[in-house]
Design a protein around this motif. Structure first.
Motif, PDB file in Angstrom:
ATOM      1  N   GLN A   1      11.403 -18.245 -19.538  1.00 38.39           N
ATOM      2  CA  GLN A   1      12.185 -17.014 -20.285  1.00 38.39           C
ATOM      3  C   GLN A   1      13.409 -17.416 -21.896  1.00 38.39           C
ATOM      4  O   GLN A   1      13.358 -17.040 -22.670  1.00 38.39           O
ATOM      5  CB  GLN A   1      13.270 -16.873 -19.115  1.00 38.39           C
ATOM      6  CG  GLN A   1      14.603 -15.906 -19.739  1.00 38.39           C
ATOM      7  CD  GLN A   1      13.803 -14.404 -20.212  1.00 38.39           C
ATOM      8  OE1 GLN A   1      13.336 -14.707 -18.962  1.00 38.39           O
ATOM      9  NE2 GLN A   1      13.835 -13.899 -21.122  1.00 38.39           N
TER      10      GLN A   1
ATOM     11  N   ASN B   1      13.820  -9.631 -21.627  1.00 33.78           N
ATOM     12  CA  ASN B   1      15.162 -10.305 -20.524  1.00 33.78           C
ATOM     13  C   ASN B   1      14.895 -10.789 -19.913  1.00 33.78           C
ATOM     14  O   ASN B   1      14.477  -9.610 -19.204  1.00 33.78           O
ATOM     15  CB  ASN B   1      16.891  -9.016 -21.548  1.00 33.78           C
ATOM     16  CG  ASN B   1      16.826  -7.970 -20.882  1.00 33.78           C
ATOM     17  OD1 ASN B   1      16.867  -7.996 -19.359  1.00 33.78           O
ATOM     18  ND2 ASN B   1      17.133  -6.978 -21.264  1.00 33.78           N
TER      19      ASN B   1
ATOM     20  N   THR C   1      22.041  -5.669 -22.215  1.00 36.68           N
ATOM     21  CA  THR C   1      22.189  -6.839 -21.026  1.00 36.68           C
ATOM     22  C   THR C   1      23.369  -6.914 -21.604  1.00 36.68           C
ATOM     23  O   THR C   1      24.295  -8.101 -21.187  1.00 36.68           O
ATOM     24  CB  THR C   1      21.146  -7.698 -22.020  1.00 36.68           C
ATOM     25  OG1 THR C   1      21.370  -8.399 -22.865  1.00 36.68           O
ATOM     26  CG2 THR C   1      19.647  -7.278 -21.259  1.00 36.68           C
TER      27      THR C   1
ATOM     28  N   GLU D   1      12.881 -15.712 -25.309  1.00 37.25           N
ATOM     29  CA  GLU D   1      13.904 -15.194 -26.268  1.00 37.25           C
ATOM     30  C   GLU D   1      14.451 -15.711 -27.339  1.00 37.25           C
ATOM     31  O   GLU D   1      14.875 -16.005 -27.602  1.00 37.25           O
ATOM     32  CB  GLU D   1      15.314 -14.961 -24.632  1.00 37.25           C
ATOM     33  CG  GLU D   1      14.410 -13.637 -24.022  1.00 37.25           C
ATOM     34  CD  GLU D   1      16.386 -13.731 -23.788  1.00 37.25           C
ATOM     35  OE1 GLU D   1      16.503 -12.391 -23.917  1.00 37.25           O
ATOM     36  OE2 GLU D   1      16.675 -14.922 -22.613  1.00 37.25           O
TER      37      GLU D   1
ATOM     38  N   ASP E   1      14.645  -5.919 -25.363  1.00 34.81           N
ATOM     39  CA  ASP E   1      15.331  -6.165 -24.845  1.00 34.81           C
ATOM     40  C   ASP E   1      14.063  -6.427 -23.541  1.00 34.81           C
ATOM     41  O   ASP E   1      14.770  -6.220 -22.210  1.00 34.81           O
ATOM     42  CB  ASP E   1      16.080  -4.622 -24.461  1.00 34.81           C
ATOM     43  CG  ASP E   1      15.197  -3.296 -24.856  1.00 34.81           C
ATOM     44  OD1 ASP E   1      13.950  -3.844 -25.297  1.00 34.81           O
ATOM     45  OD2 ASP E   1      15.430  -2.470 -24.884  1.00 34.81           O
TER      46      ASP E   1
END
Length: 447
Positions: free
Chosen positions: A160, A178, A60, A164, A175
């Motif tokens: 989110q 994300n 990302t 993370e 990954d």
């Protein structure tokens, strides 16, 4: 995979022909969150397909521009982002006034086309666990009342910022967490089962993602943020998380809305609930639906119990004829309560709901052979503190007024995999729950 109910295409072809024009996207920087118009984060990436393939990540980082709601190849999400860029989103307010009219200005999308786009974008990921609709013991499929069942989804989708930045899933590749990849999986799950009512927790991308997409799919949405969301402690957050509820406008009209901040021992807490009274356009009957997310972590059992008691009292007032606090027998509106209770069936808050004068039963007990046992788990994760396999999520319903026609089964341990949740093939540390309910012919008043 369960067949998806098909809706006719409306304006999707024209939308797909438009291109994304915005050069960049990303979550709000820093800890402070400023509500107001903003562009949505990216959607692009890999995802779940029908053929398992080798896991591979897409970085990302780098300089490739992306659309506000997806990679440059995601035309449909790019169109939504372009629409958002020209029309400011609703301001984030703890107790906003809502009308169904605010969703009508969004361009209408074909859900089948959007689902195909998700599947194409996710084709390089392992397949999601196959889940089937199961009929509770002693019931048979009901064919004599077409379109009478109401499909309800309950799901903690994992905020989110927390996934993370705070939750520490040590076996989940970074990954896979994300947002550019996860949001495709979340949307695909919703589109696959086409629920009439959707109850979500840990939503921190409501205004830039879920509200515009779901409104374009024909849903009315409501969101209530936590007063002090832990998401705001994470750098690069996208604002506070909270509860969200959506219902299909073609199936229901909104007759009442309550945004609740739950209390414990008469003191306000950080947990919230949304309660909506809906009128079914098919049957003409009313249905009250609530979504909540109670306090997490061990050691807070008494607080969860007090929050549950406060919520039950509010629901008793809302569903009772004349709003009487003392007359439980006056409750006439059937009730569904969805949520992540953060409580095992052994906790006091579970006993409060199962013994409430509102006459509530837990739908997922019906998956068991005796109809009395909850699933072994609704969440399964591995953190630095160890492995946690728990039943925390529930769909409660008024058993005298409603019947459960079918339930989405729980994936097996082998289907979930050794790294548990979340993963490349499942976007949250909680499993989605889904059931079809219908009104009983002659509902009994609660005694």
């Amino acid at each position: 995979m369960i067949a998806v109910k098909m809706n006719p295409a409306r304006r999707c072809t024209a939308l797909l022909n438009q291109l994304c024009v915005s050069p960049r996207a990303g979550p709000t920087n820093g800890r402070a969150f400023s509500p107001g118009p903003r562009l949505g984060p990216g959607v692009g990436g890999k995802g779940t397909g029908t053929q398992p393939k080798k896991k591979s990540g897409i970085s990302t980082t780098g300089a490739t521009p992306v659309c506000p709601m997806g990679a440059s190849s995601s035309r449909l999400f790019g169109t939504l982002a372009q629409t958002l860029n020209s029309a400011p989103l609703a301001q984030q307010d703890l107790y906003p006034e809502e009308t169904q009219d605010q969703d009508l200005d969004m361009p209408m999308l074909d859900p089948d086309q959007l689902l195909r786009e998700c599947e194409e974008a996710l084709c390089r990921r392992p397949a999601r666990p196959r889940r089937e609709l199961v009929y509770p013991s002693g019931t048979v499929p009901c064919h004599h009342k077409p379109n009478s069942s109401i499909r309800i989804m309950q799901w903690n989708i994992l905020a989110q910022a927390l996934g993370e930045g705070k939750d520490g899933f040590i076996r989940c590749p970074l990954d896979a967490l994300n947002w550019q990849e996860r949001k495709y999986l979340i949307l695909e799950e919703i589109l696959t089962y086409h629920p009439d009512i959707i109850c979500l927790q840990e939503v921190d991308h409501y205004y830039d993602t879920f509200h515009p997409i779901m409104a374009s799919l024909g849903y009315h949405g409501s969101f209530l943020a936590k007063p002090w969301s832990p998401c705001l402690d994470v750098e690069q957050n996208n604002g506070p998380d909270g509860c969200a509820m959506f219902f299909r406008r073609s199936r229901f009209s909104l007759h009442g809305l309550a945004h609740l901040r739950l209390s414990a021992m008469m003191l306000p807490t950080n947990q919230v609930a949304i309660v909506q009274t809906l009128k079914c356009r098919v049957t003409g009957r009313q249905l009250c639906v609530a979504v909540t997310h109670l306090k997490a972590r061990s050691g807070w059992e008494r607080l969860r119990s007090a929050q549950g008691a406060d919520l039950l009292q509010s629901l008793r007032n809302i569903t009772s004829l004349g709003g009487s606090r003392s007359n439980a027998a006056s409750a006439t509106v059937p009730l569904v309560v969805c949520g992540d209770f953060n409580a095992e069936p052994s906790e006091d808050v579970y006993r409060r709901f199962s013994s409430s004068a509102l006459g509530l039963s837990s739908a997922y007990k019906l998956l068991s052979s005796d109809g009395q046992t909850e699933p072994a788990y609704t969440t399964w994760k591995i953190r630095p503190s160890g492995e946690s396999c728990s039943t925390l999520d529930y769909i409660w319903y008024s058993h005298d007024a409603l019947s459960v026609d079918s339930l989405l089964d729980i994936p097996t341990e082998d289907q979930i995999g050794p790294d548990r949740l979340p993963s490349y093939h499942y976007p949250s540390d909680h499993l989605s729950l889904l059931c079809d309910i219908s009104f009983r012919e002659e509902p009994h008043r609660l005694m």
